[in-house]
Design a protein around this motif. Structure first.
Motif, PDB file in Angstrom:
ATOM      1  N   ALA A  88       0.827  -1.319   0.060  1.00 62.33           N
ATOM      2  CA  ALA A  88      -0.069  -0.178   0.232  1.00 62.33           C
ATOM      3  C   ALA A  88       0.585   1.333  -0.063  1.00 62.33           C
ATOM      4  N   PHE A  89       2.233   1.055   0.413  1.00 60.10           N
ATOM      5  CA  PHE A  89       2.953   2.287   0.438  1.00 60.10           C
ATOM      6  C   PHE A  89       3.582   2.499  -1.156  1.00 60.10           C
ATOM      7  N   GLN A  90       3.091   3.808  -1.511  1.00 56.61           N
ATOM      8  CA  GLN A  90       3.695   3.843  -2.825  1.00 56.61           C
ATOM      9  C   GLN A  90       4.981   4.775  -2.870  1.00 56.61           C
ATOM     10  N   ALA A 122      11.911   8.645   6.290  1.00 53.60           N
ATOM     11  CA  ALA A 122      10.676   8.764   7.119  1.00 53.60           C
ATOM     12  C   ALA A 122      10.608   7.407   7.990  1.00 53.60           C
ATOM     13  N   ARG A 123      10.325   7.235   9.242  1.00 54.58           N
ATOM     14  CA  ARG A 123      10.133   5.860   9.764  1.00 54.58           C
ATOM     15  C   ARG A 123       8.624   6.063  10.255  1.00 54.58           C
ATOM     16  N   LEU A 124       7.865   5.145   9.822  1.00 54.20           N
ATOM     17  CA  LEU A 124       6.481   4.730   9.999  1.00 54.20           C
ATOM     18  C   LEU A 124       6.067   3.756  10.984  1.00 54.20           C
ATOM     19  N   HIS A 125       5.414   3.833  11.819  1.00 57.86           N
ATOM     20  CA  HIS A 125       5.137   2.817  12.964  1.00 57.86           C
ATOM     21  C   HIS A 125       3.441   2.533  12.741  1.00 57.86           C
ATOM     22  N   MET A 178      11.271   9.488   1.397  1.00 54.67           N
ATOM     23  CA  MET A 178      10.417  10.454   0.931  1.00 54.67           C
ATOM     24  C   MET A 178      10.223  10.470  -0.450  1.00 54.67           C
ATOM     25  N   ASN A 179       9.055  10.674  -0.871  1.00 53.21           N
ATOM     26  CA  ASN A 179       8.756  10.990  -2.178  1.00 53.21           C
ATOM     27  C   ASN A 179       7.357  11.908  -2.311  1.00 53.21           C
ATOM     28  N   ASP A 180       6.919  12.144  -3.791  1.00 57.68           N
ATOM     29  CA  ASP A 180       5.742  13.054  -3.506  1.00 57.68           C
ATOM     30  C   ASP A 180       4.432  12.429  -3.066  1.00 57.68           C
ATOM     31  N   TRP A 181       4.371  11.096  -3.094  1.00 52.93           N
ATOM     32  CA  TRP A 181       3.232  10.416  -2.503  1.00 52.93           C
ATOM     33  C   TRP A 181       3.231  10.607  -1.012  1.00 52.93           C
ATOM     34  N   LEU A 182       4.292  10.389  -0.532  1.00 56.96           N
ATOM     35  CA  LEU A 182       4.374  10.457   1.104  1.00 56.96           C
ATOM     36  C   LEU A 182       4.386  11.761   1.485  1.00 56.96           C
ATOM     37  N   ALA A 183       5.026  12.717   0.909  1.00 60.14           N
ATOM     38  CA  ALA A 183       4.932  14.229   1.064  1.00 60.14           C
ATOM     39  C   ALA A 183       3.499  14.638   1.288  1.00 60.14           C
ATOM     40  N   GLY A 184       2.621  14.008   0.087  1.00 62.14           N
ATOM     41  CA  GLY A 184       1.237  14.322   0.034  1.00 62.14           C
ATOM     42  C   GLY A 184       0.424  13.749   1.278  1.00 62.14           C
ATOM     43  N   MET A 185       0.627  12.664   1.414  1.00 55.90           N
ATOM     44  CA  MET A 185      -0.076  11.903   2.417  1.00 55.90           C
ATOM     45  C   MET A 185       0.423  12.903   4.055  1.00 55.90           C
ATOM     46  N   MET A 186       1.543  13.101   4.022  1.00 54.47           N
ATOM     47  CA  MET A 186       1.796  13.707   5.285  1.00 54.47           C
ATOM     48  C   MET A 186       1.270  15.420   5.492  1.00 54.47           C
ATOM     49  N   ARG A 187       1.425  15.856   4.189  1.00 53.16           N
ATOM     50  CA  ARG A 187       0.577  17.263   4.267  1.00 53.16           C
ATOM     51  C   ARG A 187      -0.749  16.927   4.477  1.00 53.16           C
ATOM     52  N   GLN A 188      -1.593  15.892   3.969  1.00 50.69           N
ATOM     53  CA  GLN A 188      -2.964  15.853   4.350  1.00 50.69           C
ATOM     54  C   GLN A 188      -3.112  15.730   5.718  1.00 50.69           C
ATOM     55  N   ALA A 189      -2.297  14.971   6.494  1.00 47.25           N
ATOM     56  CA  ALA A 189      -2.354  14.560   7.895  1.00 47.25           C
ATOM     57  C   ALA A 189      -2.042  15.865   8.547  1.00 47.25           C
ATOM     58  N   ALA A 190      -1.240  16.545   8.122  1.00 43.86           N
ATOM     59  CA  ALA A 190      -0.903  17.768   8.909  1.00 43.86           C
ATOM     60  C   ALA A 190      -1.925  18.745   8.893  1.00 43.86           C
TER      61      ALA A 190
END
Length: 197
Positions: A88-90, A122-125, A178-190
């Motif tokens: 699921a992680f792109q 990034a480290r994800l838990h 980090m890539n654009d997909w993960l940065a986008g997920m993090m921006r959405q979360a923030a």
């Protein structure tokens, strides 16, 4: 964009299926964490993905910052849901480990250099099993994480964990680039966290 030190990402996974895969693999020998001065008690791991070619148990769980190629370990093969979760992680996955902290055990306060989105990693838990008595503190502020949730934690900052409960705490810990997909997920979360406060 500068990210907060903790973000619950807009992803979640089925706690029962996570626990089922954990039961499949947890009969394997857990490998004691290789930095004994950082903990008291039992802090151990099972490697699901690691540096390519690593065969020694310590090398398999070590998040080698010089490694450039990674591969799944044999421990991942019998775990269909863990494989589904990772798919699921792109973004590029590096080390992936199950990290167990047994009852009464403590991870002493420490920090992991460069484990910070601004440094490109990034480290994800993802909690697999936990209990309400687990105290996970990042920068001296507690984080409560439930099974199946996905959290980005800026572990370049000081953090500590104490399992005051009577059951194990096991997290699926995923190191990524980090890539654009993960940065986008993090921006959405923030943005969600900012709107909720």
């Amino acid at each position: 964009m500068a990210f907060p030190d903790r973000l619950r990402l807009p992803l979640s996974f089925d706690p029962a299926r996570l626990a089922r895969d954990l039961a499949t693999v947890s009969s394997a020998d857990w490998i004691a964490h290789f930095v004994p001065q950082n903990y008291d008690g039992d802090w151990s791991a099972i490697p699901l993905r690691g540096a390519a070619g690593a065969t020694h148990p310590i090398k398999m769980i070590y998040a080698d910052p010089t490694a450039t190629e990674f591969e799944d370990t044999p421990f991942l093969a019998p775990c269909p849901y863990f494989r589904e979760v990772l798919a699921a992680f792109q973004c590029e996955l590096q080390c992936v480990r199950l990290m167990r902290l047994t009852p009464g055990s403590t991870i002493k306060e420490h920090h992991d250099l460069d484990l910070d989105a601004k440094h490109g990693s990034a480290r994800l838990h993802i909690p697999v099993i936990t209990n309400p008595e687990v105290e996970f503190e990042l920068s001296r502020r507690r984080i409560v994480m439930a099974p199946g949730e996905v959290w980005y934690l800026r572990l370049a900052d000081p953090h500590r964990v104490y399992n005051r409960g009577t059951t194990d705490r096991v997290h699926l810990v995923v190191d990524t680039l980090m890539n654009d997909w993960l940065a986008g997920m993090m921006r959405q979360a923030a943005e969600a966290a900012a709107n909720a406060s």
